[in-house]
Motif scaffolding. Structure first.
Motif, short mmCIF file in Angstrom:
data_model
loop_
_atom_site.label_atom_id
_atom_site.label_comp_id
_atom_site.label_asym_id
_atom_site.label_seq_id
_atom_site.Cartn_x
_atom_site.Cartn_y
_atom_site.Cartn_z
N PHE A 13 0.82 -1.20 0.00
CA PHE A 13 0.00 0.00 0.00
C PHE A 13 0.86 1.25 0.00
CE2 PHE A 13 -2.72 -3.25 1.60
CZ PHE A 13 -3.95 -2.94 1.03
N PHE A 51 1.56 2.39 4.41
CA PHE A 51 1.91 1.02 4.77
C PHE A 51 0.96 0.47 5.81
CE2 PHE A 51 6.36 2.79 4.02
CZ PHE A 51 6.19 2.66 2.66
N SER A 52 0.73 -0.85 5.72
CA SER A 52 -0.05 -1.47 6.78
C SER A 52 0.91 -2.19 7.71
CB SER A 52 -1.09 -2.42 6.20
OG SER A 52 -0.56 -3.16 5.15
N LEU A 53 1.67 -1.38 8.44
CA LEU A 53 2.64 -1.93 9.38
C LEU A 53 2.24 -1.57 10.81
CD1 LEU A 53 5.99 -1.07 7.58
CD2 LEU A 53 4.82 -3.26 7.66
N PHE A 54 2.81 -2.28 11.76
CA PHE A 54 2.53 -2.05 13.17
C PHE A 54 3.79 -1.53 13.83
CE2 PHE A 54 0.05 -5.43 11.39
CZ PHE A 54 -1.24 -5.06 11.70
N THR A 100 4.84 -0.77 16.82
CA THR A 100 5.44 -1.28 18.04
C THR A 100 5.88 -2.75 17.91
OG1 THR A 100 3.25 -1.81 18.84
CG2 THR A 100 4.20 0.28 19.57
N LEU A 101 5.59 -3.36 16.77
CA LEU A 101 5.99 -4.76 16.59
C LEU A 101 7.29 -4.83 15.79
CD1 LEU A 101 2.55 -6.42 15.72
CD2 LEU A 101 3.53 -5.91 17.95
N GLU A 138 7.58 -9.97 13.33
CA GLU A 138 6.19 -10.06 13.77
C GLU A 138 5.25 -9.47 12.72
OE1 GLU A 138 6.14 -10.06 18.62
OE2 GLU A 138 6.54 -8.16 17.64
N LEU A 174 2.25 -11.72 10.70
CA LEU A 174 0.82 -11.43 10.69
C LEU A 174 0.19 -11.63 9.32
CD1 LEU A 174 0.83 -8.36 13.05
CD2 LEU A 174 -0.61 -10.38 13.33
#
Lengths: 358, 516, 305
Positions: free
Chosen positions: B95, B98-101, B103-104, B108, B112
């Motif tokens: 995208f 971004f579809s990132l997290f 704190t991970l 990880e 996901l």
């Protein structure tokens, strides 16, 4: 088939009127179901709850007595909630307003002062409530502590302080050991305005507050700031508005109005300080604020409706031997439905077929 | 398209979408669009902002259900219930946002998107895949510590680990420095070499001409052409995209011998957000009549710089001077009184309140101006008059007289915001990403407005990630990277390559920095 | 020693309901949902648990009833905030008001009823050990369940895929959705777990702690559990410390009242609430490190489709 929510670009006016109405209707329907479930004829019960308080002049006056504090408090909560300040401790601010105002009454008791005392009491009540409201506000604005938890914890503290005062230092020495203060003298009471003496000037103070708040929210820069901070905090900072100072302002305003409601209760209908001076007005006012869609005129109407449930609850306790908790159930249900119906204002419900049609 | 499914020839399309339509309220975002992607090709999806590219790829990835139309995947009809199913079929997507997290950790984040697998084994695979494709990544690091380019690598590695047949990339180079961009192109060639297909969404014509051999062009929700971009000129591609020739911005050379309007001296600002970038010793000046551009990849301190200059965040008094007055400790309202105007990057939520009407949004930044507020009371008719004037002069198109901000298109909203803040003929204008996400016509109009302001003697500072824009507008250009600002050099002394190098300089620093 | 042991035992009894409710709310908030209705779910658990225990004579059935009552309440909340994307703060308040009222109706026939507190498990021999034998090996089953839950939740959140998905959903629901995770389903399960824990906590109050039913008996414990979650920085293990601090304060103030220290009883009774405020304030003075709330906490999620 699935239901999806689509955000509306603009809420229709019909929707902002229809949603609270629908919420009330749904509450009545579910209330009826609840009554039939516990074996009480639903229509008769609903009549006791929602029609008997409108039956005669005395009842109507009583309605104004109950509605005034609810509306006053909810008027203060509206700017808080509009600006994302979650003050849920209005009950405590009400108590502290009553305590501060009563301090004046008790200190001057029996000294032959004139009726200016009651005005001093109202002023002290406003200040007491505002000061108490500022505690969670300062903790939030200066230190980032969640106002939700602190404002609520302070309710318990205020209740305990009131309890201590009426059982300890402020107990009426001639009161046969009952936990109440002295009965306030004539100079420390709001005068009755009708034959029954129930209607009091607090009602008109409340109407004045409705007009002032409506003007402030709709027509002034302060009202604009309040709505802007809630709607788009970053845009508010871009506009140069200080959201921390606003937190202090709305909490002080809301505490002041709750404190005013508290001292009006004590100087008006109650007449002295007791361990319990409010049947939970501070919490019910949260429902009033939401049912009134955080709009002062909406709150005026919503306040009368919720006042009905208080009087209806008392009537039902006598006529149907139902516990007062039924009132709370009604109030909780009502808030559920108000929140559910609000979704209809913000969003459009759409039925779509699962997946992509060929 | 019928009959394709039964054929078993070598040139059967990997994906053939036909007559895809999607409507949002009154807007027809996709109008009967056809798209064919063959195996082993990098296919460009070209179009202006708002042409319907994002809607179309979200449909292909199962994020949005189309109202009508059909997708054939390797010869069989495909109906997607969601992204999970798209991935199951071998469609992966990177995208733009971004579809990132944050704190991970990297691994990880990858886990996901994949079926369950022990993290230790997965770390090993992430390391291997990233090395094989030249995408340097450390599996154990938390995402918030990484640069934007590194984050994009996670997205790409995550997609590649699902062994996709089609990889969709949405405007991937908009967040990359020139050096990083050529690295990405090498990776994409390697991916294509394995027989996978790439759908490459862009509005940057030069890139597409270098990278792609086939393209589909969208305009206003419709497919208007398909072509081989390498055989087209940038001008002919632009005409397909825009449908008309956009007149060039009229820029007169050599300005900027006026008095210093904005002076910034050793501006330091530790970011309060642990995930933000701190400003370090930023110094520069903007003179009356000149446009200074600040280039840089997103996340290198642009937001922090803008809020320090606007006064949304205060600094040491002497760090920011307007017309020689130290204003570093003053708020945004006071700085506006000194004749400054500010236009932030984000329109909805920062420049304007989404649910408020336009006339109320005038008040957001103009409440300090005379005439709108008298003794604390609003003058709504004055606000409406002001709105009417802005709408007329800046050609803000909307259905109603005074609609809520969120009802406007990106271009019209930006014209409103720019108009609102420069109506009062400011002496200093600081603007971030003036034409981001705006259609070509509005972008040209907005750039011309900034140039005109400078001609009239205002000092203009443009913070932008769009190098084309900066080269078109600026008299001098500086580069912001890792919170540090390079000297602002005249446009004539710089090239894309020299600027790209300055951006890349910082990137190497990052790569070699000790890992905290 | 005897009095010390007695105080320790009562602290455990006071801390356990707080711990149960807090551990449930940790999971709920980690999924990005703020359920302020803990008080309402808890008191429904207390009323239903006591009612069923009286009617059936079984503590086990009472506990189960409390658990399911909490879950039923949380389902109402889930319908509002997940189904209709309603404001989470207001919905939680509604749940509390509704729960306080409904529990009054449910418990009305049982006011004044009495039953024995739930039996303790005495592990043979171990509970006869000197000093801490009874404290560690002679508790009621729910104390052990509470600790087992802490360990299980801590391990699941940090070590398993389910926990990874839970954290991801709470951190960035749009990304989680884009990766194909069912955000609302994850949150529904988290909310139900939180409801079960709060219901259990309520049942503990009416079946072990008091053990009888009186309206409004939760007395703000649900709210204190919410404060414990903040105190614990959304970590299961640290919730134990928080619960025992608050449990300790509430028991010590009772004992202090018994000793007659010359301090008004009301001032002592206000201690748990004041402690909450002071602890939240003190936390705000600590440097912000790992104590960040989940990024999506309290935000409604609506997938565009």
């Amino acid at each position: 088939m699935r239901l999806t929510l689509e955000r509306r670009t603009q809420a229709g006016i019909w929707a902002s009127l229809a949603s609270p109405t629908l919420a009330v209707v749904l509450t009545l329907v579910f209330g009826a179901l609840l009554f039939s479930l516990i074996g009480i004829p639903p229509l008769a019960a609903l009549t006791v709850y929602f029609l008997s308080p409108l039956a005669d002049l005395w009842a109507l006056e009583e309605l104004t007595v109950k509605a005034a504090p609810l509306i006053l408090i909810a008027l203060g909560l509206a700017p808080c909630y509009l600006s994302n300040n979650w003050n849920i401790g209005a009950e405590g601010q009400l108590v502290m307003g009553a305590v501060a105002g009563s301090a004046v009454a008790i200190a001057t008791h029996g000294q032959g002062h004139g009726s200016y005392i009651v005005w001093l009491m109202l002023a002290a009540g406003v200040l007491g409530g505002a000061a108490y409201g500022l505690i969670p506000a300062v903790l939030k604005a200066r230190f980032g502590v969640s106002e939700i938890l602190t404002s609520l914890m302070l309710v318990y503290v205020a209740d305990l302080l009131l309890d201590y005062l009426v059982r300890g230092p402020w107990r009426d020495p001639k009161g046969f050991n009952f936990p109440t203060s002295v009965s306030f003298g004539f100079e420390a009471r709001l005068p009755g305005l009708s034959e029954t003496g129930r209607l009091h000037p607090g009602f008109f103070l409340m109407l004045l507050a409705v007009a002032l708040l409506a003007f402030m929210l709709a027509r002034t820069l302060k009202g604009f700031e309040i709505r802007l901070v809630g709607e788009a905090p970053r845009a508010a900072r871009f506009g140069g508005f200080d959201d921390k100072r606003l937190t202090l302002f709305v909490f002080a305003l809301s505490g002041a109005l709750a404190g005013l409601a508290g001292i009006i209760e004590v100087a008006g209908p109650i007449g002295n300080l007791q361990p319990t001076i409010s049947p939970g007005y501070g919490f019910t006012a949260i429902i009033v604020a939401f049912l009134g869609r955080l709009n002062p005129f909406g709150i005026l109407i919503a306040g009368f409706f919720l006042a009905l449930t208080f009087i209806g609850g008392e009537n039902a306790q006598i006529a149907l031997r139902l516990p007062l908790d039924v009132t709370r159930v009604f109030q909780g249900l009502l808030l559920f439905f108000v929140l559910a119906c609000d979704t209809l204002i913000l969003y459009r419900l759409r039925v779509t077929r699962e997946g992509a049609p060929a | 398209m019928t009959g394709v499914g039964t054929q078993d020839s070598g040139d059967q399309p990997l994906l053939a979408a036909s007559a895809i339509s999607k409507r949002y309220g009154s807007l027809l975002a996709n109008d009967a669009i056809d798209l064919v992607i063959r195996p082993g090709e990098i296919h460009a999806l070209l179009g202006e902002n708002g042409a319907g590219k994002s809607t179309l790829v979200k449909i292909l990835y199962g994020l949005i259900a189309p109202d009508s139309g059909q997708i054939m995947w390797r010869g069989a009809p495909l109906v997607l219930s969601g992204p999970a199913e798209a991935r199951h079929h071998g469609i992966a997507m990177v995208f733009q946002h971004f579809s990132l997290f944050d704190t991970l950790s990297v691994v990880e984040n990858v886990a996901l998107a994949l079926p369950p697998e022990p993290l230790a084994a997965l770390s090993e695979r992430v390391y291997r895949v990233s090395r094989d494709y030249g995408l340097d990544l450390e599996p154990g690091r938390e995402v918030w510590r990484l640069s934007v380019g590194e984050r994009q690598r996670i997205e790409i590695v995550r997609c590649l680990m699902q062994n996709p047949k089609l990889l969709i990339l949405d405007e991937p180079t908009s967040v990359l420095s020139p050096t990083e961009t050529s690295g990405l192109f090498r990776t994409l060639e390697a991916i294509r070499g394995e027989g996978r297909s790439v759908l490459y969404i862009s509005h940057k014509l030069e890139e597409v001409r270098v990278l792609c051999r086939s393209a589909t062009v969208l305009r206003h929700g419709r497919k208007v052409a398909s072509c081989d971009p390498s055989r087209e000129s940038a001008a002919s591609l632009a005409r397909m995209m825009v449908g008309e020739d956009i007149h060039d911005v009229q820029v007169k050379p050599h300005r900027g011998d006026g008095a210093e309007r904005l002076g910034v001296r050793q501006l330091n600002r530790a970011s309060p957000d642990p995930h933000g970038t701190s400003l370090a010793d930023v110094s520069f000046s903007v003179r009356a009549g000149e446009i200074v551009g600040i280039a840089g990849v997103a996340g290198n301190g642009q937001d922090e710089l803008f809020s320090a200059l606007s006064g949304e965040v205060s600094s040491l008094p002497e760090a920011v001077c307007i017309d020689g007055q130290a204003v570093g400790a003053k708020g945004i309202v006071a700085r506006r009184e000194y004749g400054a105007a500010f236009i932030p990057e984000e329109r909805l939520g920062h420049g304007a309140a989404p649910g408020f009407t336009l006339s109320e949004n005038v008040l957001v930044s103009q409440h300090g101006k005379q005439g709108f507020v008298r003794r604390g009371v609003l003058d709504r008719s004055a606000l409406r008059d002001c709105l009417a004037a802005i709408r007329q002069r800046f050609d803000v198109r909307a259905g109603e007289a005074d609609p809520p901000a969120r009802a406007l298109s990106g271009g019209n909203l930006q014209k409103f915001i720019v108009g609102r803040d420069i109506m009062g003929a400011p002496r200093l204008v600081i603007v971030a990403q003036p034409t981001w996400g705006v259609d070509a016509g509005a972008a040209a109009f907005l750039r011309q407005s900034l140039v005109d302001l400078a001609e009239q003697g205002a000092a203009v500072l443009v913070i932008s990630q769009d190098l084309d824009e900066l080269f078109e507008l600026s008299d001098r250009i500086a580069v912001l990277s890792r919170g540090r600002l390079s000297p602002a050099l005249p446009r004539g002394q710089q090239t894309r390559e020299s600027i790209g190098l300055m951006m890349g300089e910082a990137m190497r620093e990052v790569a070699h920095a000790p890992h905290a | 020693m005897m009095i010390f042991e007695a105080i320790l035992l009562t602290i455990i009894t006071a801390a356990t309901p707080l711990l149960l409710a807090a551990i449930g709310e940790v999971v709920v908030e980690r999924s990005g949902v703020l359920n302020l209705g803990v008080e309402g779910m808890m008191i429904m658990g207390a009323a239903s648990g006591f009612a069923v225990a009286i009617l059936t004579g079984s503590s086990l059935l009472g506990v189960m009833a409390g658990l399911f009552a909490g879950m039923a309440m949380s389902l109402l909340f889930a319908a509002l905030v997940l189904g209709l994307a309603a404001n989470q703060v207001a919905s939680g308040l509604a749940l509390t008001i509704f729960g306080l009222g409904l529990s009054g109706l449910v418990g009305f026939p049982f006011v004044g009823a009495k039953r024995e507190a739930m039996a303790h498990l005495y592990l043979p021999y171990l509970s006869d050990l000197p000093f801490f034998g009874r404290v560690i090996f002679g508790q009621d089953p729910l104390v052990y369940i509470a600790f087992a839950l802490v360990v299980a939740v801590a391990l699941i959140i940090s070590r398993t895929r389910a926990g990874l998905i839970l954290r991801a959903v709470g951190e960035n629901h749009h990304s989680a959705h884009a990766l194909g995770h069912n955000v609302r389903q994850v949150r529904l399960l988290a909310i139900l777990f939180g409801g079960a824990c709060a219901g259990l906590a309520g049942a503990y109050l009416s079946l072990v702690y008091t053990p009888f039913w009186t309206p409004g008996m939760t007395a703000g414990r649900g709210w204190i559990a919410l404060a414990i979650v903040v105190f614990a920085s959304w970590r299961a293990g640290r919730a134990v410390i928080g619960a025992y601090i608050f449990g300790g304060v509430s028991i010590l103030q009772l004992h202090a009242q018994g000793f007659g220290l010359g301090v008004p009883a009301q001032a002592l009774a206000a201690l748990p609430y004041l402690t909450t405020i002071i602890v939240l304030f003190a936390l705000s003075r600590l440097p912000r490190g790992s104590s960040r709330a989940p990024a999506c906490l309290g935000q409604p999620f609506l997938p565009a489709r």
